[in-house]
Scaffold this motif. Sequence first.
Motif, short mmCIF file in Angstrom:
data_model
loop_
_atom_site.label_atom_id
_atom_site.label_comp_id
_atom_site.label_asym_id
_atom_site.label_seq_id
_atom_site.Cartn_x
_atom_site.Cartn_y
_atom_site.Cartn_z
N GLU A 38 -12.96 -13.03 -6.60
CA GLU A 38 -11.75 -13.45 -5.89
C GLU A 38 -10.50 -12.97 -6.61
N ALA A 39 -10.49 -13.05 -7.92
CA ALA A 39 -9.34 -12.56 -8.68
C ALA A 39 -9.16 -11.06 -8.52
N LEU A 40 -10.27 -10.32 -8.51
CA LEU A 40 -10.21 -8.87 -8.31
C LEU A 40 -9.62 -8.56 -6.93
N SER A 41 -10.06 -9.29 -5.92
CA SER A 41 -9.57 -9.05 -4.56
C SER A 41 -8.06 -9.27 -4.47
N GLU A 42 -7.59 -10.37 -5.03
CA GLU A 42 -6.16 -10.66 -4.98
C GLU A 42 -5.35 -9.61 -5.75
N LEU A 43 -5.89 -9.14 -6.87
CA LEU A 43 -5.19 -8.14 -7.66
C LEU A 43 -5.02 -6.84 -6.87
N LEU A 44 -6.09 -6.39 -6.20
CA LEU A 44 -6.02 -5.13 -5.46
C LEU A 44 -5.11 -5.26 -4.24
N LEU A 45 -5.14 -6.41 -3.58
CA LEU A 45 -4.24 -6.63 -2.45
C LEU A 45 -2.79 -6.53 -2.89
N ASP A 46 -2.45 -7.16 -4.00
CA ASP A 46 -1.08 -7.11 -4.51
C ASP A 46 -0.70 -5.70 -4.94
N GLU A 47 -1.63 -4.99 -5.57
CA GLU A 47 -1.34 -3.64 -6.06
C GLU A 47 -1.06 -2.69 -4.90
N VAL A 48 -1.88 -2.74 -3.86
CA VAL A 48 -1.68 -1.84 -2.72
C VAL A 48 -0.40 -2.20 -1.97
N SER A 49 -0.15 -3.49 -1.81
CA SER A 49 1.06 -3.91 -1.11
C SER A 49 2.31 -3.48 -1.86
N ALA A 50 2.31 -3.63 -3.18
CA ALA A 50 3.49 -3.28 -3.97
C ALA A 50 3.59 -1.78 -4.22
N GLY A 51 2.45 -1.15 -4.52
CA GLY A 51 2.49 0.26 -4.90
C GLY A 51 2.55 1.22 -3.74
N ALA A 52 1.91 0.87 -2.59
CA ALA A 52 1.87 1.78 -1.45
C ALA A 52 2.59 1.23 -0.23
N GLY A 53 2.97 -0.07 -0.26
CA GLY A 53 3.67 -0.65 0.87
C GLY A 53 2.84 -0.73 2.12
N VAL A 54 1.53 -0.99 1.97
CA VAL A 54 0.61 -0.99 3.11
C VAL A 54 -0.11 -2.33 3.17
N GLU A 55 -0.26 -2.87 4.37
CA GLU A 55 -1.03 -4.09 4.55
C GLU A 55 -2.52 -3.75 4.57
N CYS A 56 -3.32 -4.60 3.95
CA CYS A 56 -4.75 -4.32 3.90
C CYS A 56 -5.52 -5.63 3.78
N GLN A 57 -6.84 -5.53 3.96
CA GLN A 57 -7.75 -6.66 3.81
C GLN A 57 -8.90 -6.24 2.91
N VAL A 58 -9.52 -7.23 2.27
CA VAL A 58 -10.59 -6.97 1.31
C VAL A 58 -11.82 -7.77 1.71
N GLY A 59 -12.97 -7.15 1.54
CA GLY A 59 -14.25 -7.83 1.75
C GLY A 59 -15.24 -7.41 0.69
N ILE A 60 -16.17 -8.30 0.36
CA ILE A 60 -17.19 -8.00 -0.65
C ILE A 60 -18.55 -8.38 -0.08
#
Length: 522
Positions: A120-142
């Motif tokens: 869960e922590a990994l998912s939140e980290l990647l969501l924040d990184e993509v949103s801040a670094g690329a300005g793109v909305e995304c979703q994560v699944g495992i």
Amino acid sequence: MRSDAPRLLVLWCPDWPVVAAGAAAGTPPLVPAAVFSANRVVACSAAARRDGVGRGMRRRDAQARCPDLVVHQHDPERDARLFEPVAAAVERQAVGVEVVRPGIVAVPVTGAAGYFGGEEALSELLLDEVSAGAGVECQVGIADGLFAATLAARRAVLVPAGGTAEFLAPLSIAELDQPGDDRGELVGLLKRLGLRTLGAFAALAERDVAGRFPRDAITAHRLARGLSERPPLRRALPPELSITEEFEHPLERVDEAAFVAKTLGERFFAGLARHGLACTRLAIVAVTEAGEERVRVWRCAEPLTARATADRVRWQCEGWLTARDADRPSAGIVRLRLDPEEVVGGHALQLQLGSMGRDADVAERAARALVRIQGLLGPEAVVTPLLDGGRGPAERVRLIPWGDPRTPVSPDAPWPGRLPAPSPAVLADHPARVLDERGDVVGCTERGELTALPATVDVEGRPSRPVLAWAGPWLHHPALPSRGRRVARLQVVLADEDEQIALLLAVTVGDTPQWTVEGSYD
């Protein structure tokens, strides 16, 4: 049954072809929009879906349901180029990033989750990184396996380890037909048999699936059960499967990279084919003149063909060369290497004709010679004909540059005013004159009627020949706007010494008719 598939995190950018097209065109993100290929929807925005637009819908039907629909053309190169910043943002926090296709990246979970304190922590980290670094909305699944993880990402779900089969069971059987998988016919067959969910399909015995359905159904059955696409290949890879190309002049332009990609893709595919293998995970490694090394891994559900390999190399090089200043290499590319990270048996891919056997060398030499000619004279120097849709015979013949996809655009369209069968055997473009009994030139009115009955035909100054029979005219607008005027077509049978000849003639509509010969019949 415990899954044999690796546990993966999939980051999914919803409707990525629409997002990329809108970013390139500068359209507002919330307007209804759709991306079309061959006049059918391949992706649409959430606003368009609310108005009833869906994947596979014809353009006319989509615009009827949503008159304000913004139309974009399908462009895989654009999608891949604009997706590179997203993949780079994920790569800044996790290792082993694999691009499945533009819009989807996969990351191995085990090591990264342990380092960052859990999935869960990994998912939140990647969501924040993509949103801040690329300005793109995304979703994560495992989940266990790429297929299940992709479906989990579409639902923003973290499936517990070992729970993949349970997660998949209630989902619709239509989920097997993902973009690029081409399982529409299989899904339709399963629905007609009453198998509406993945769980119902998974409950069938594998032996029964293999005996009743096509080969591709075995892979689909494994996916429905939460297993990997195919059993792992227990075989050491020969080192010569990797290929490397060094450049005397660094690659700095996209067109140069496109030409190199085609050659590398063919060499890479041929090398695997000689060992009876096909690649499902491709690593592309680039080294710049300044010593920088860039690596990107592409994961594919289906084994790569030569063209699919070239596409991914071209997309990746374009993404690197056109990235933002912070992500762009500081110098041109001087070395490219393709590494097969994962391979399967060649039986999983129907190899191209001439890629194996005694004709392989001849086919490869011929292909390289044609590519060399294109490199010297340009892509249009080597073309192959393709029969496509159109009203006249010349319009139906498209010349496709060697190596480009030979996909008809709309051969089955109604084409009002289309010339009836049979088509002429030989196409031509010669001036002609059609005369009546008094020797005046026959014309055609705006209503598609001849001004007089044709009596003789004169082609390129040759003696006039009498008309034995004629049919038409067929009136239509020209396919090429540059011709400017409407044309009508006429079929005639002429007496020519001891034989008869049949011609297809075309005339401009109006006061000053101009006749040409478009073809002759055998």
